[in-house]
Design a protein around this motif. Structure first.
Motif, PDB file in Angstrom:
ATOM      1  N   ASP A  20       0.822  -1.214   0.000  1.00 52.79           N
ATOM      2  CA  ASP A  20       0.000   0.000   0.000  1.00 52.79           C
ATOM      3  C   ASP A  20       0.855   1.262   0.000  1.00 52.79           C
ATOM      4  O   ASP A  20       0.438   2.299  -0.505  1.00 52.79           O
ATOM      5  N   LYS A  21       2.066   1.153   0.574  1.00 55.24           N
ATOM      6  CA  LYS A  21       3.001   2.290   0.628  1.00 55.24           C
ATOM      7  C   LYS A  21       3.944   2.311  -0.572  1.00 55.24           C
ATOM      8  O   LYS A  21       4.950   3.001  -0.575  1.00 55.24           O
ATOM      9  N   LYS A  22       3.611   1.503  -1.597  1.00 54.87           N
ATOM     10  CA  LYS A  22       4.339   1.454  -2.871  1.00 54.87           C
ATOM     11  C   LYS A  22       5.713   0.800  -2.789  1.00 54.87           C
ATOM     12  O   LYS A  22       6.607   1.087  -3.580  1.00 54.87           O
ATOM     13  N   TYR A  23       5.904  -0.121  -1.829  1.00 54.79           N
ATOM     14  CA  TYR A  23       7.107  -0.948  -1.793  1.00 54.79           C
ATOM     15  C   TYR A  23       6.885  -2.149  -2.707  1.00 54.79           C
ATOM     16  O   TYR A  23       5.766  -2.650  -2.822  1.00 54.79           O
ATOM     17  N   ASP A  24       7.964  -2.609  -3.313  1.00 57.15           N
ATOM     18  CA  ASP A  24       7.949  -3.826  -4.109  1.00 57.15           C
ATOM     19  C   ASP A  24       8.495  -4.949  -3.231  1.00 57.15           C
ATOM     20  O   ASP A  24       9.654  -4.893  -2.803  1.00 57.15           O
ATOM     21  N   GLU A  42      11.650  -3.252  -1.662  1.00 55.97           N
ATOM     22  CA  GLU A  42      12.426  -2.179  -2.276  1.00 55.97           C
ATOM     23  C   GLU A  42      11.515  -1.005  -2.582  1.00 55.97           C
ATOM     24  O   GLU A  42      10.368  -1.180  -3.014  1.00 55.97           O
ATOM     25  N   LYS A  43      12.041   0.174  -2.318  1.00 56.60           N
ATOM     26  CA  LYS A  43      11.333   1.406  -2.678  1.00 56.60           C
ATOM     27  C   LYS A  43      12.382   2.477  -2.946  1.00 56.60           C
ATOM     28  O   LYS A  43      13.318   2.645  -2.159  1.00 56.60           O
ATOM     29  N   ALA A  44      12.223   3.157  -4.045  1.00 54.81           N
ATOM     30  CA  ALA A  44      13.109   4.268  -4.417  1.00 54.81           C
ATOM     31  C   ALA A  44      14.575   3.858  -4.408  1.00 54.81           C
ATOM     32  O   ALA A  44      15.441   4.608  -3.953  1.00 54.81           O
ATOM     33  N   GLY A  45      14.861   2.640  -4.882  1.00 57.74           N
ATOM     34  CA  GLY A  45      16.237   2.186  -4.985  1.00 57.74           C
ATOM     35  C   GLY A  45      16.891   1.768  -3.685  1.00 57.74           C
ATOM     36  O   GLY A  45      18.103   1.580  -3.632  1.00 57.74           O
ATOM     37  N   VAL A  46      16.101   1.612  -2.632  1.00 58.05           N
ATOM     38  CA  VAL A  46      16.620   1.189  -1.330  1.00 58.05           C
ATOM     39  C   VAL A  46      16.019  -0.178  -0.999  1.00 58.05           C
ATOM     40  O   VAL A  46      14.805  -0.356  -1.036  1.00 58.05           O
ATOM     41  N   LYS A  88      23.152  -5.437  -7.085  1.00 58.54           N
ATOM     42  CA  LYS A  88      24.393  -4.846  -7.577  1.00 58.54           C
ATOM     43  C   LYS A  88      25.146  -4.233  -6.399  1.00 58.54           C
ATOM     44  O   LYS A  88      24.548  -3.806  -5.404  1.00 58.54           O
ATOM     45  N   LYS A  89      26.460  -4.220  -6.520  1.00 57.53           N
ATOM     46  CA  LYS A  89      27.302  -3.700  -5.433  1.00 57.53           C
ATOM     47  C   LYS A  89      26.960  -2.250  -5.128  1.00 57.53           C
ATOM     48  O   LYS A  89      26.674  -1.462  -6.022  1.00 57.53           O
ATOM     49  N   GLY A  90      26.963  -1.923  -3.850  1.00 56.57           N
ATOM     50  CA  GLY A  90      26.765  -0.545  -3.421  1.00 56.57           C
ATOM     51  C   GLY A  90      25.316  -0.094  -3.325  1.00 56.57           C
ATOM     52  O   GLY A  90      25.070   1.072  -3.027  1.00 56.57           O
ATOM     53  N   ILE A  91      24.356  -1.002  -3.557  1.00 51.59           N
ATOM     54  CA  ILE A  91      22.952  -0.591  -3.449  1.00 51.59           C
ATOM     55  C   ILE A  91      22.656  -0.178  -2.008  1.00 51.59           C
ATOM     56  O   ILE A  91      23.155  -0.772  -1.055  1.00 51.59           O
ATOM     57  N   LYS A  92      21.878   0.866  -1.862  1.00 49.40           N
ATOM     58  CA  LYS A  92      21.502   1.328  -0.530  1.00 49.40           C
ATOM     59  C   LYS A  92      20.566   0.307   0.107  1.00 49.40           C
ATOM     60  O   LYS A  92      19.719  -0.279  -0.570  1.00 49.40           O
ATOM     61  N   HIS A  93      20.730   0.139   1.419  1.00 50.04           N
ATOM     62  CA  HIS A  93      19.851  -0.768   2.140  1.00 50.04           C
ATOM     63  C   HIS A  93      19.696  -0.296   3.587  1.00 50.04           C
ATOM     64  O   HIS A  93      20.480   0.519   4.065  1.00 50.04           O
TER      65      HIS A  93
END
Length: 117
Positions: A20-24, A42-46, A88-93
């Motif tokens: 509902d909050k647009k997370y995948d 995941e949301k907005a690349g995080v 991929k390496k370096g993805i924000k989390h």
């Protein structure tokens, strides 16, 4: 409802909340040799590694208080496996906790603690 069913119900409600909050939702119950992560979203690349804690209203301790240092380290170890294998390496989390509060079999409240640890 026994504790396993309550936990599964809470995870289902938490996944719906995130959608509902647009997370995948990328994975549920992701298991490695070090433990399990309830939800990976995941949301907005995080990438968000989410621990879901479900309790009945009126319990003395907050659901999040059950995520102690040992549990946090297990989640971080699992997250490392996921990141190395699938991202991929370096993805924000980050590491989140979702508290699901029930009143009997009904949802009373959901509290999403972002960057909990």
């Amino acid at each position: 409802m026994n504790s396993s069913l309550i936990g599964a119900f809470g995870e289902h409600l938490a996944a719906d909340y995130l959608r509902d909050k647009k997370y995948d939702i990328k994975a549920a119950n992701f298991k490695t040799y070090t433990g399990e992560i309830d939800l990976i979203a995941e949301k907005a690349g995080v990438i968000c590694f989410v621990e879901v804690k479900t309790r009945q209203i009126g319990t003395l301790l907050s659901p999040a208080s059950a995520v102690d240092n040992r549990k946090q380290e297990n989640i971080k170890s699992c997250a490392s496996v996921y990141l190395n294998e699938w991202c991929k390496k370096g993805i924000k989390h980050r590491f989140d906790i979702i508290e699901v509060l029930l009143d009997g079999r009904r949802l009373k409240d959901i509290n999403h603690i972002k960057d909990a640890f």
